[in-house]
Design a protein around this motif. Structure first.
Motif, PDB file in Angstrom:
ATOM      1  N   VAL A 142     -26.734 145.702  54.611  1.00  0.00           N
ATOM      2  CA  VAL A 142     -27.935 144.715  54.314  1.00  0.00           C
ATOM      3  C   VAL A 142     -28.040 144.289  53.002  1.00  0.00           C
ATOM      4  CG1 VAL A 142     -28.558 145.066  56.706  1.00  0.00           C
ATOM      5  CG2 VAL A 142     -29.895 145.973  54.790  1.00  0.00           C
ATOM      6  N   GLU A 143     -27.959 145.129  51.942  1.00  0.00           N
ATOM      7  CA  GLU A 143     -28.141 144.864  50.516  1.00  0.00           C
ATOM      8  C   GLU A 143     -26.937 143.818  50.239  1.00  0.00           C
ATOM      9  OE1 GLU A 143     -27.708 147.238  46.334  1.00  0.00           O
ATOM     10  OE2 GLU A 143     -27.793 148.345  48.372  1.00  0.00           O
ATOM     11  N   SER A 144     -25.587 144.193  50.541  1.00  0.00           N
ATOM     12  CA  SER A 144     -24.666 143.189  50.298  1.00  0.00           C
ATOM     13  C   SER A 144     -24.631 141.950  50.918  1.00  0.00           C
ATOM     14  CB  SER A 144     -23.337 143.878  50.537  1.00  0.00           C
ATOM     15  OG  SER A 144     -23.035 144.897  49.675  1.00  0.00           O
ATOM     16  N   TYR A 145     -25.432 141.902  52.177  1.00  0.00           N
ATOM     17  CA  TYR A 145     -25.843 140.493  52.748  1.00  0.00           C
ATOM     18  C   TYR A 145     -26.649 139.579  51.978  1.00  0.00           C
ATOM     19  CZ  TYR A 145     -23.958 142.738  57.309  1.00  0.00           C
ATOM     20  OH  TYR A 145     -23.247 143.300  58.251  1.00  0.00           O
ATOM     21  N   MET A 146     -27.534 140.502  51.574  1.00  0.00           N
ATOM     22  CA  MET A 146     -28.602 139.575  50.756  1.00  0.00           C
ATOM     23  C   MET A 146     -28.189 139.219  49.537  1.00  0.00           C
ATOM     24  SD  MET A 146     -30.863 139.495  47.824  1.00  0.00           S
ATOM     25  CE  MET A 146     -30.942 141.207  47.262  1.00  0.00           C
ATOM     26  N   TYR A 147     -27.280 139.884  48.736  1.00  0.00           N
ATOM     27  CA  TYR A 147     -26.503 139.402  47.514  1.00  0.00           C
ATOM     28  C   TYR A 147     -25.619 138.259  47.908  1.00  0.00           C
ATOM     29  CZ  TYR A 147     -28.779 142.956  44.518  1.00  0.00           C
ATOM     30  OH  TYR A 147     -29.474 143.788  43.782  1.00  0.00           O
ATOM     31  N   MET A 148     -24.847 138.292  48.810  1.00  0.00           N
ATOM     32  CA  MET A 148     -23.898 137.515  49.267  1.00  0.00           C
ATOM     33  C   MET A 148     -24.455 135.967  49.722  1.00  0.00           C
ATOM     34  SD  MET A 148     -21.231 138.517  48.131  1.00  0.00           S
ATOM     35  CE  MET A 148     -19.906 137.240  48.608  1.00  0.00           C
ATOM     36  N   TRP A 149     -25.693 136.324  50.416  1.00  0.00           N
ATOM     37  CA  TRP A 149     -26.285 135.026  50.925  1.00  0.00           C
ATOM     38  C   TRP A 149     -26.985 134.377  49.671  1.00  0.00           C
ATOM     39  CZ3 TRP A 149     -27.674 131.206  53.719  1.00  0.00           C
ATOM     40  CH2 TRP A 149     -28.936 130.386  53.571  1.00  0.00           C
ATOM     41  N   ARG A 150     -27.428 134.982  48.807  1.00  0.00           N
ATOM     42  CA  ARG A 150     -28.041 134.326  47.596  1.00  0.00           C
ATOM     43  C   ARG A 150     -26.772 133.517  46.487  1.00  0.00           C
ATOM     44  NH1 ARG A 150     -33.590 136.632  44.960  1.00  0.00           N
ATOM     45  NH2 ARG A 150     -34.863 136.637  46.937  1.00  0.00           N
ATOM     46  N   LEU A 151     -25.755 134.111  46.701  1.00  0.00           N
ATOM     47  CA  LEU A 151     -24.572 133.632  45.839  1.00  0.00           C
ATOM     48  C   LEU A 151     -23.927 132.566  46.517  1.00  0.00           C
ATOM     49  CD1 LEU A 151     -23.333 137.264  44.707  1.00  0.00           C
ATOM     50  CD2 LEU A 151     -24.336 135.365  43.190  1.00  0.00           C
ATOM     51  N   THR A 152     -23.811 132.491  47.605  1.00  0.00           N
ATOM     52  CA  THR A 152     -22.812 131.689  48.598  1.00  0.00           C
ATOM     53  C   THR A 152     -23.729 130.857  49.415  1.00  0.00           C
ATOM     54  OG1 THR A 152     -22.632 133.114  50.226  1.00  0.00           O
ATOM     55  CG2 THR A 152     -20.969 133.238  48.243  1.00  0.00           C
ATOM     56  N   HIS A 153     -24.893 131.287  50.016  1.00  0.00           N
ATOM     57  CA  HIS A 153     -25.588 130.447  51.040  1.00  0.00           C
ATOM     58  C   HIS A 153     -24.726 130.050  52.142  1.00  0.00           C
ATOM     59  CE1 HIS A 153     -28.786 129.101  47.841  1.00  0.00           C
ATOM     60  NE2 HIS A 153     -29.124 130.254  48.347  1.00  0.00           N
ATOM     61  N   ARG A 183     -13.386 134.538  38.062  1.00  0.00           N
ATOM     62  CA  ARG A 183     -14.891 134.251  38.996  1.00  0.00           C
ATOM     63  C   ARG A 183     -14.425 134.227  40.399  1.00  0.00           C
ATOM     64  NH1 ARG A 183     -17.895 130.353  41.275  1.00  0.00           N
ATOM     65  NH2 ARG A 183     -20.287 130.824  41.094  1.00  0.00           N
ATOM     66  N   GLN A 184     -13.632 133.158  40.865  1.00  0.00           N
ATOM     67  CA  GLN A 184     -13.374 133.339  42.430  1.00  0.00           C
ATOM     68  C   GLN A 184     -12.829 134.437  42.917  1.00  0.00           C
ATOM     69  OE1 GLN A 184     -14.778 130.532  44.005  1.00  0.00           O
ATOM     70  NE2 GLN A 184     -14.161 131.855  45.835  1.00  0.00           N
ATOM     71  N   HIS A 185     -11.910 135.129  42.270  1.00  0.00           N
ATOM     72  CA  HIS A 185     -11.331 136.466  42.566  1.00  0.00           C
ATOM     73  C   HIS A 185     -12.552 137.182  42.960  1.00  0.00           C
ATOM     74  CE1 HIS A 185      -8.987 139.853  42.864  1.00  0.00           C
ATOM     75  NE2 HIS A 185      -9.614 140.566  41.972  1.00  0.00           N
ATOM     76  N   PHE A 186     -13.406 137.376  42.053  1.00  0.00           N
ATOM     77  CA  PHE A 186     -14.370 138.455  42.237  1.00  0.00           C
ATOM     78  C   PHE A 186     -15.253 138.125  43.501  1.00  0.00           C
ATOM     79  CE2 PHE A 186     -14.234 139.679  37.396  1.00  0.00           C
ATOM     80  CZ  PHE A 186     -13.354 140.653  37.840  1.00  0.00           C
ATOM     81  N   LEU A 187     -15.589 136.685  43.735  1.00  0.00           N
ATOM     82  CA  LEU A 187     -16.528 136.403  44.707  1.00  0.00           C
ATOM     83  C   LEU A 187     -15.551 136.577  46.096  1.00  0.00           C
ATOM     84  CD1 LEU A 187     -18.063 132.996  43.509  1.00  0.00           C
ATOM     85  CD2 LEU A 187     -19.160 135.088  43.977  1.00  0.00           C
ATOM     86  N   ASP A 188     -14.337 136.401  45.961  1.00  0.00           N
ATOM     87  CA  ASP A 188     -13.503 136.557  47.371  1.00  0.00           C
ATOM     88  C   ASP A 188     -13.514 138.120  47.511  1.00  0.00           C
ATOM     89  OD1 ASP A 188     -13.087 134.006  47.269  1.00  0.00           O
ATOM     90  OD2 ASP A 188     -11.013 134.114  46.429  1.00  0.00           O
ATOM     91  N   LEU A 189     -13.463 138.836  46.375  1.00  0.00           N
ATOM     92  CA  LEU A 189     -13.283 140.359  46.632  1.00  0.00           C
ATOM     93  C   LEU A 189     -14.592 140.918  47.481  1.00  0.00           C
ATOM     94  CD1 LEU A 189     -12.005 143.089  46.335  1.00  0.00           C
ATOM     95  CD2 LEU A 189     -12.734 143.228  44.034  1.00  0.00           C
ATOM     96  N   ALA A 190     -15.877 140.460  46.846  1.00  0.00           N
ATOM     97  CA  ALA A 190     -16.970 140.783  47.314  1.00  0.00           C
ATOM     98  C   ALA A 190     -17.200 140.488  48.747  1.00  0.00           C
ATOM     99  CB  ALA A 190     -18.076 140.017  46.488  1.00  0.00           C
ATOM    100  N   ALA A 191     -16.898 139.092  49.126  1.00  0.00           N
ATOM    101  CA  ALA A 191     -16.960 138.820  50.525  1.00  0.00           C
ATOM    102  C   ALA A 191     -15.979 139.397  51.432  1.00  0.00           C
ATOM    103  CB  ALA A 191     -16.408 137.273  50.479  1.00  0.00           C
ATOM    104  N   GLU A 192     -14.762 139.924  50.840  1.00  0.00           N
ATOM    105  CA  GLU A 192     -13.932 140.731  51.739  1.00  0.00           C
ATOM    106  C   GLU A 192     -14.395 142.372  52.104  1.00  0.00           C
ATOM    107  OE1 GLU A 192     -10.117 140.824  49.811  1.00  0.00           O
ATOM    108  OE2 GLU A 192     -10.102 138.622  49.937  1.00  0.00           O
ATOM    109  N   ILE A 193     -15.149 142.810  50.964  1.00  0.00           N
ATOM    110  CA  ILE A 193     -15.731 144.043  51.135  1.00  0.00           C
ATOM    111  C   ILE A 193     -16.889 143.898  52.032  1.00  0.00           C
ATOM    112  CG2 ILE A 193     -16.869 146.007  49.959  1.00  0.00           C
ATOM    113  CD1 ILE A 193     -14.957 145.363  47.556  1.00  0.00           C
ATOM    114  N   THR A 194     -17.774 142.992  51.692  1.00  0.00           N
ATOM    115  CA  THR A 194     -18.942 142.849  52.728  1.00  0.00           C
ATOM    116  C   THR A 194     -18.534 142.563  54.267  1.00  0.00           C
ATOM    117  OG1 THR A 194     -20.163 141.764  50.800  1.00  0.00           O
ATOM    118  CG2 THR A 194     -20.980 141.532  52.972  1.00  0.00           C
ATOM    119  N   HIS A 195     -17.302 141.766  54.367  1.00  0.00           N
ATOM    120  CA  HIS A 195     -16.838 141.636  55.694  1.00  0.00           C
ATOM    121  C   HIS A 195     -16.490 142.648  56.373  1.00  0.00           C
ATOM    122  CE1 HIS A 195     -14.547 140.094  59.120  1.00  0.00           C
ATOM    123  NE2 HIS A 195     -13.551 140.612  58.581  1.00  0.00           N
TER     124      HIS A 195
END
Length: 653
Positions: free
Chosen positions: A544-555, A489-501
């Motif tokens: 901005v699509e990824s920004y929206m999802y990452m905001w809702r997942l992590t705030h 779970r944390q690995h996927f969240l980190d990967l999502a954050a890295e791609i969005t970055h």
């Protein structure tokens, strides 16, 4: 008539035999007339009709030149004038790209001179394709017959779906508490700004391009194009749910009235199955689920039936182009060996499941589930899904794999099919996480500067480029984190954050703070376009699509800050006197506009920004999934719907 007298037979005997023959022939002719009458007029004779008619009443397939196909049929298609202006660079081997989630998410440019995997096949007269062409041609009669047998009842009059029951099965009100208005004053002000941008874009569309598909803001006129087969009002359909959730009531009512009185579905043009599905079917479904207006339901079920003939192939894999009037379908002229595109036939599931929900007709779900069966049967190289598949043989045509154009929304729809099924679609879940594992093993790369990106795979050779279209994948990986293996779970969240970055860096490293169509990680470049033909920005939503999802997942507040940077850049560089326009080069502040306000700017870009600055209960992710055009579709809670229906039947009895 004179008959020669035969030996041993009297004249009277011959006369008797002639009368018998006459009676027999009369009887036979009556029998034949009766049979053919039954053949052509009885309702269950459609298969017999095909035997007699399919070879004689076929409509020839007409496909334009390779260049025309690339320019006119790719999703998120760019301004044709701009495309013509890029001819010189294309001739030098540079890439011209459009959004192809498939056809735009979208479509990706077909690269010239980069190898066989990127080179479009020649005209439809190619010998290698000739045999397949015979199977592509379809008769108007056959197409009509398919429609008549697709349902045993009138899909428009289906009463199997209860809107009230559906609303009871939602966990939260669709528009949330106070329509999702945030308590923080700065965030509320930023949300209001996005709302003003939507109203400005809409008002100018209405003023200068009403009823056309898109607005040309510089010349103040409308653009129709030919991706939609004669359908009109793409910006209207794409805007319905955005206007509704933003509380732009007057504008929404104008859009609804146009749909009711002016949306003509009996067109006879050549349409992208993908584009019509994600924009028109998705937009009408969303409008119905949000408002309960039966008119939207009737329209979408009528349109849904018109798409079914595209699936009439030996494998059931649909072709990419369909004539909405005749039902004739064929593959894109530029697609290798008449193949179908992964991101096109893989981006139907969400909408088709809901067509079955509304109509009670299982055929829509059956069609998309068959696609799954075909994909599960064939071998995947290194577990990957190539972008081109033959609808005749069911085999891969090329080994080109991409998370951007040609492939992207296939993966998006796997995880979203699972989520939309209330997490019961185990087949979709298995396919998604297996694909993600293969993507991590083969495509995910880390640059020398520490940026994580998704390269493209060409038969084992990596192309170290990432398209703007692939930037949706940050959000996709993020929303899948909770349902994978718990230890990852944390690995996927980190990967999502890295791609969005990384995708944010592609914006931040440009002069305009808007991202290019594609950016590279080779020859010393990182997250920057190295080809002139990749420098444009056409109001795309994926970052901005990824920004929206990452905001809702992590705030994490950085996502809202990055979203605001995008708003400021859009205002400064894309807002013109009469709307919003894409730009030709993100690396210069001397902006050249492309004169196109894409319909997905209204449907996706502004909607995702508005949701980014709203509270999470506005279109809660517990109740809604967004199709690849950002049209919200509700989670299907079958047990809730069935229990309520059973209770209703018990009370009624």
């Amino acid at each position: 008539m004179v008959f020669r007298k035969l030996p041993g037979v009297s004249a009277s005997g011959m006369g008797l035999r002639l009368s018998q023959k006459f009676v027999f022939l009369l009887f036979l002719s009556g029998l034949v007339t009766l049979c053919f009458g039954a053949l052509f007029f009885l309702p269950d004779s459609v298969r017999l009709k095909r035997i007699f008619l399919s070879k004689t009443e076929t409509q020839p397939v007409t496909v334009g030149s390779e260049n025309d196909a690339n320019k006119e049929h790719l999703k998120r298609a760019k301004d044709p004038d701009y495309l013509r202006g890029m001819t010189s660079s294309s001739a030098k081997g540079e890439t011209t790209s459009t959004k192809l989630r498939p056809f735009t998410r979208k479509f990706s440019p077909v690269t010239r001179g980069a190898g066989t995997e990127d080179r479009p096949v020649g005209g439809r007269g190619d010998g290698a394709v000739a045999a397949e062409e015979h199977t592509i041609s379809r008769s108007r009669t056959e197409a009509a017959s398919e429609r008549s047998t697709s349902s045993n009842h009138d899909p428009i009059k289906s009463d199997t779906f209860s809107y009230n029951t559906f609303r009871k099965c939602l966990l939260k009100a669709p528009l949330g508490k106070d329509m999702g208005k945030p308590s923080d004053p700065e965030t509320a002000e930023r949300r209001d700004k996005v709302r003003e941008m939507m109203k400005f874009a809409w008002d100018n569309y209405k003023r200068y391009a009403w009823g056309k598909n898109e607005l040309r803001p510089l010349t103040r006129n409308g653009h129709v194009g030919n991706m939609f087969g004669g359908l009109r009002g793409a910006s209207i359909i794409d805007s319905l749910d955005t206007l509704y959730i933003m509380g732009l009531t007057e504008e929404y009512n104008d859009a609804k009235e146009w749909v009711q009185n002016s949306l003509e579905l009996n067109s006879n043009g050549e349409a992208s199955l993908f584009e019509v599905n994600i924009r028109y079917v998705g937009g009408l479904l969303s409008a119905f689920y949000l408002t309960g207006e039966e008119m939207f339901k009737r329209k979408v079920l009528e349109l849904g039936e018109k798409l079914l003939p595209a699936f009439n192939t030996p494998t059931g894999i649909p072709r990419g182009v369909i004539n909405l009037g005749s039902g004739t379908s064929w593959s894109w002229g530029w697609a290798s060996a008449g193949s179908s595109i992964l991101a096109e036939f893989g981006t139907l599931h969400l909408e088709f499941v809901h067509l079955t929900e509304l109509s009670g007709n299982p055929i829509y779900t059956e069609k998309v589930m068959n696609i799954r069966k075909v994909l599960n049967k064939i071998e995947k190289p290194h577990g990957l899904y190539p972008n081109f598949l033959s609808p005749v043989s069911g085999n891969w045509v090329q080994h080109h794999v991409s998370m951007g154009g040609l492939g992207d929304s296939f993966y998006e729809y796997l995880i979203k099919s699972y989520l939309m099924s209330d997490r019961t679609d185990q087949d979709a879940k298995k396919m998604y996480y297996s694909a993600l594992e293969a993507i991590e093993a083969n495509l995910v790369q880390k640059s020398p500067g520490g940026l994580t990106y998704m390269a493209e795979w060409r038969g084992g050779i990596l192309d170290h480029k990432m398209g703007h279209l692939a930037c949706f994948s940050g959000g996709m990986v993020g929303i899948s984190a909770d349902d994978g293996p718990p230890e990852k779970r944390q690995h996927f969240l980190d990967l999502a954050a890295e791609i969005t970055h990384t995708c944010h860096e592609s914006y931040d490293r440009s002069a305009t703070k808007l991202g290019p169509e594609a950016f590279r990680f080779d020859s010393g470049a990182e997250a920057m376009a190295t080809r002139l033909s990749d420098r444009y920005y056409i109001l795309r939503p994926e970052v901005v699509e990824s920004y929206m999802y990452m905001w809702r997942l992590t705030h994490d507040p950085k996502y809202r800050q990055w979203g605001w940077e995008a708003v400021e850049a859009l205002e400064q560089h894309c807002r013109v006197e009469s709307g919003f326009s894409g730009i030709r080069d993100v690396y210069t502040t001397t902006v050249g506009h492309d004169n196109m306000q894409q319909s997905f700017f209204l449907s996706e870009t502004l909607k995702y920004l508005y949701l980014l600055f709203s509270d999470d209960d506005l279109l809660s992710l517990d109740d809604w999934v967004f199709n690849t055009e950002a049209h919200p579709l509700p989670v299907v809670r079958s047990s809730c719907l069935q229990d309520d229906t059973a209770q209703h039947r018990t009370v009624a009895s």
